[in-house]
Design an enzyme around this catalytic site. Structure first.
Site, PDB file in Angstrom:
ATOM      1  N   ARG A 146     -40.063 -23.774  -7.052  1.00 36.01           N
ATOM      2  CA  ARG A 146     -40.816 -24.767  -7.836  1.00 36.01           C
ATOM      3  C   ARG A 146     -41.122 -24.236  -9.243  1.00 36.01           C
ATOM      4  O   ARG A 146     -41.411 -25.021 -10.148  1.00 36.01           O
ATOM      5  CB  ARG A 146     -42.119 -25.112  -7.133  1.00 36.01           C
ATOM      6  CG  ARG A 146     -41.944 -25.708  -5.742  1.00 36.01           C
ATOM      7  CD  ARG A 146     -43.240 -25.616  -4.929  1.00 36.01           C
ATOM      8  NE  ARG A 146     -44.310 -26.419  -5.521  1.00 36.01           N
ATOM      9  CZ  ARG A 146     -45.603 -26.278  -5.196  1.00 36.01           C
ATOM     10  NH1 ARG A 146     -45.972 -25.347  -4.311  1.00 36.01           N
ATOM     11  NH2 ARG A 146     -46.504 -27.045  -5.760  1.00 36.01           N
ATOM     12  N   LYS A 180     -50.606 -26.592 -13.574  1.00 38.61           N
ATOM     13  CA  LYS A 180     -51.144 -25.961 -12.370  1.00 38.61           C
ATOM     14  C   LYS A 180     -50.387 -24.662 -12.103  1.00 38.61           C
ATOM     15  O   LYS A 180     -49.298 -24.459 -12.658  1.00 38.61           O
ATOM     16  CB  LYS A 180     -51.059 -26.911 -11.175  1.00 38.61           C
ATOM     17  CG  LYS A 180     -49.637 -27.360 -10.800  1.00 38.61           C
ATOM     18  CD  LYS A 180     -49.665 -28.375  -9.678  1.00 38.61           C
ATOM     19  CE  LYS A 180     -48.257 -28.713  -9.214  1.00 38.61           C
ATOM     20  NZ  LYS A 180     -48.217 -29.742  -8.180  1.00 38.61           N
ATOM     21  N   HIS A 181     -50.956 -23.727 -11.345  1.00 40.08           N
ATOM     22  CA  HIS A 181     -52.281 -23.728 -10.707  1.00 40.08           C
ATOM     23  C   HIS A 181     -53.123 -22.691 -11.439  1.00 40.08           C
ATOM     24  O   HIS A 181     -52.827 -21.502 -11.340  1.00 40.08           O
ATOM     25  CB  HIS A 181     -52.180 -23.375  -9.240  1.00 40.08           C
ATOM     26  CG  HIS A 181     -51.238 -24.260  -8.464  1.00 40.08           C
ATOM     27  ND1 HIS A 181     -49.867 -24.066  -8.453  1.00 40.08           N
ATOM     28  CD2 HIS A 181     -51.479 -25.338  -7.676  1.00 40.08           C
ATOM     29  CE1 HIS A 181     -49.310 -24.974  -7.666  1.00 40.08           C
ATOM     30  NE2 HIS A 181     -50.250 -25.767  -7.195  1.00 40.08           N
ATOM     31  N   ASP A 241     -47.951 -36.005  -6.428  1.00 39.88           N
ATOM     32  CA  ASP A 241     -47.194 -34.756  -6.551  1.00 39.88           C
ATOM     33  C   ASP A 241     -45.714 -35.116  -6.496  1.00 39.88           C
ATOM     34  O   ASP A 241     -45.115 -35.155  -5.419  1.00 39.88           O
ATOM     35  CB  ASP A 241     -47.528 -33.804  -5.394  1.00 39.88           C
ATOM     36  CG  ASP A 241     -48.602 -32.803  -5.745  1.00 39.88           C
ATOM     37  OD1 ASP A 241     -48.521 -32.202  -6.816  1.00 39.88           O
ATOM     38  OD2 ASP A 241     -49.529 -32.641  -4.937  1.00 39.88           O
ATOM     39  N   ARG A 278     -42.896 -37.039  -3.084  1.00 36.80           N
ATOM     40  CA  ARG A 278     -43.464 -38.045  -2.178  1.00 36.80           C
ATOM     41  C   ARG A 278     -42.642 -39.324  -2.177  1.00 36.80           C
ATOM     42  O   ARG A 278     -42.583 -40.026  -1.185  1.00 36.80           O
ATOM     43  CB  ARG A 278     -44.910 -38.371  -2.570  1.00 36.80           C
ATOM     44  CG  ARG A 278     -45.785 -37.170  -2.901  1.00 36.80           C
ATOM     45  CD  ARG A 278     -45.779 -36.097  -1.847  1.00 36.80           C
ATOM     46  NE  ARG A 278     -46.719 -35.032  -2.170  1.00 36.80           N
ATOM     47  CZ  ARG A 278     -46.756 -33.853  -1.564  1.00 36.80           C
ATOM     48  NH1 ARG A 278     -45.890 -33.570  -0.603  1.00 36.80           N
ATOM     49  NH2 ARG A 278     -47.656 -32.948  -1.910  1.00 36.80           N
ATOM     50  N   ASP A 295     -57.642 -27.968  -6.755  1.00 38.65           N
ATOM     51  CA  ASP A 295     -56.562 -28.267  -5.817  1.00 38.65           C
ATOM     52  C   ASP A 295     -57.217 -28.940  -4.608  1.00 38.65           C
ATOM     53  O   ASP A 295     -58.443 -29.058  -4.512  1.00 38.65           O
ATOM     54  CB  ASP A 295     -55.826 -26.981  -5.438  1.00 38.65           C
ATOM     55  CG  ASP A 295     -54.388 -27.229  -4.977  1.00 38.65           C
ATOM     56  OD1 ASP A 295     -54.055 -28.385  -4.648  1.00 38.65           O
ATOM     57  OD2 ASP A 295     -53.599 -26.268  -4.943  1.00 38.65           O
ATOM     58  N   HIS A 303     -52.382 -23.363   1.398  1.00 43.91           N
ATOM     59  CA  HIS A 303     -52.541 -24.468   2.339  1.00 43.91           C
ATOM     60  C   HIS A 303     -52.997 -23.949   3.705  1.00 43.91           C
ATOM     61  O   HIS A 303     -53.654 -24.683   4.454  1.00 43.91           O
ATOM     62  CB  HIS A 303     -51.225 -25.222   2.527  1.00 43.91           C
ATOM     63  CG  HIS A 303     -50.737 -25.927   1.303  1.00 43.91           C
ATOM     64  ND1 HIS A 303     -49.978 -25.303   0.341  1.00 43.91           N
ATOM     65  CD2 HIS A 303     -50.915 -27.207   0.878  1.00 43.91           C
ATOM     66  CE1 HIS A 303     -49.688 -26.180  -0.617  1.00 43.91           C
ATOM     67  NE2 HIS A 303     -50.252 -27.331  -0.316  1.00 43.91           N
TER      68      HIS A 303
END
Length: 338
Positions: free
Chosen positions: A139, A169-170, A63, A71, A251, A182
């Protein structure tokens, strides 16, 4: 091959991970900040993953969106802007926004390709909605479906120029969600007619090589199950109405939007129509349970995986510095008007 993408516990493979991955032969791997320390270390790690089963064309994913979802971070790797930066430029000059998004994605993709990463979970095609949870927020590539689709196409193209496969996505749209999947299961109660807006960017990019499902329940389509676990949403909405024929990933099945054990979630996602499940947290018990519970990857899913990884190598003449300079000069147009 196990239809799963697994995470790794650290910057090098443990002996237990190496032995398990050799036996389970997962479809691919996903990397997080815990797995990346330096350029040399990261390339050695991705090479090590390829060596486990001798698969040169291997799904090694991350990601790396830019903004708050990254990351690989400075000072080792450069920072990249979030989707909102290109959405703001679109308001001033749509063609410039498209070119900036493409240049940015190519530069980002070159960083990934150098590290041996083949798939980036980008672009988001979620249409941003006022009042929704900010888990998508900046985002997103915009609030208008055609804008999101055009910028998303540019991102896919830029990544491909770097030899990296993108993932939309998503699916079928997270932009209306009032909660963070999440942490809990978001429920969207918009009508089927209203949800057509959310589907439009995915329809325009239905030829994308990889897509990722949303852990969101859409009551107009399935009042019981989130999209990831819904045969109706996957079969009727994603495959038929959107027309997506590429590789469909769930996901992360460890997210709190889903219930049941991790292997049970994986089994339900595959049964609902996902080609591959994504399991990020490198918990050996969960990974072993998934491998034991899932059937071998179907022939159709294997064909989709091979097709998704059939990406031309990066242009050796591509210049990261020139690409980022081009992006920044275009984004400055929006900054000067702010």
């Amino acid at each position: 091959m196990t239809p799963a993408i697994f995470g790794l516990s650290g910057p090098v493979l443990t002996a237990d991970e190496r032995a398990f991955f050799r036996d389970a032969d997962p479809a691919g791997y996903i990397l997080f900040a815990r797995n990346v320390e330096s350029r040399e270390q990261l390339r050695a790690l991705t090479d090590d993953l390829r060596a486990i089963r001798g698969r040169e064309r291997l799904l090694v994913s991350i990601d790396q969106e830019g903004g708050r979802v990254a990351r690989m971070k400075p000072p080792v790797w450069p920072a990249f802007p979030p989707g909102e930066a290109f959405a703001k430029l679109w308001e001033l000059a749509p063609a410039s926004a498209i070119e900036a998004a493409r240049a940015n994605a190519q530069a980002l993709g070159l960083e990934l390709a150098e590290a041996g990463i083949t798939v980036d979970y980008l672009p988001l095609l979620d249409v941003r909605r006022e009042g929704a949870h900010d888990v998508i927020g900046d985002r997103a590539l915009g609030t208008e479906p055609m804008q999101v689709a055009a910028l998303g196409r540019a991102v896919l193209g830029g990544l491909a120029l770097a030899g990296v496969t993108g993932c939309v996505k998503h699916m079928p749209g997270h932009g209306r969600a009032g909660a963070d999947s999440h942490k809990e299961l978001p429920e969207v109660d918009a009508s089927a007619e209203e949800l057509e807006v959310d589907l439009e960017p995915f329809r325009k990019l239905a030829d994308a090589p990889i897509g990722m499902s949303a852990h969101v329940r859409y009551t107009a389509w399935d009042a019981e199950n989130p999209a990831t676990l819904s045969p109706f949403v996957i079969g009727e909405i994603i495959r038929r109405r959107i027309g997506f024929a590429g590789l469909l990933l769930s996901d992360d099945i460890d997210m709190k939007a889903l219930s049941g054990t991790i292997p049970e979630r994986a089994e339900r996602a595959i049964a609902a129509g996902c080609d591959i499940v994504l399991n990020c947290w490198a918990k050996m018990d969960d990974m072993e349970g998934i491998a034991a519970r899932l059937p071998d990857m179907s022939d159709k899913a294997a064909q989709r995986l091979a097709s998704a990884l059939d990406c031309a190598p990066a242009d050796p003449a591509a210049d990261r510095a020139a690409l980022t300079a081009k992006r920044d000069s275009l984004l400055d147009l929006a900054r000067m008007r702010a």
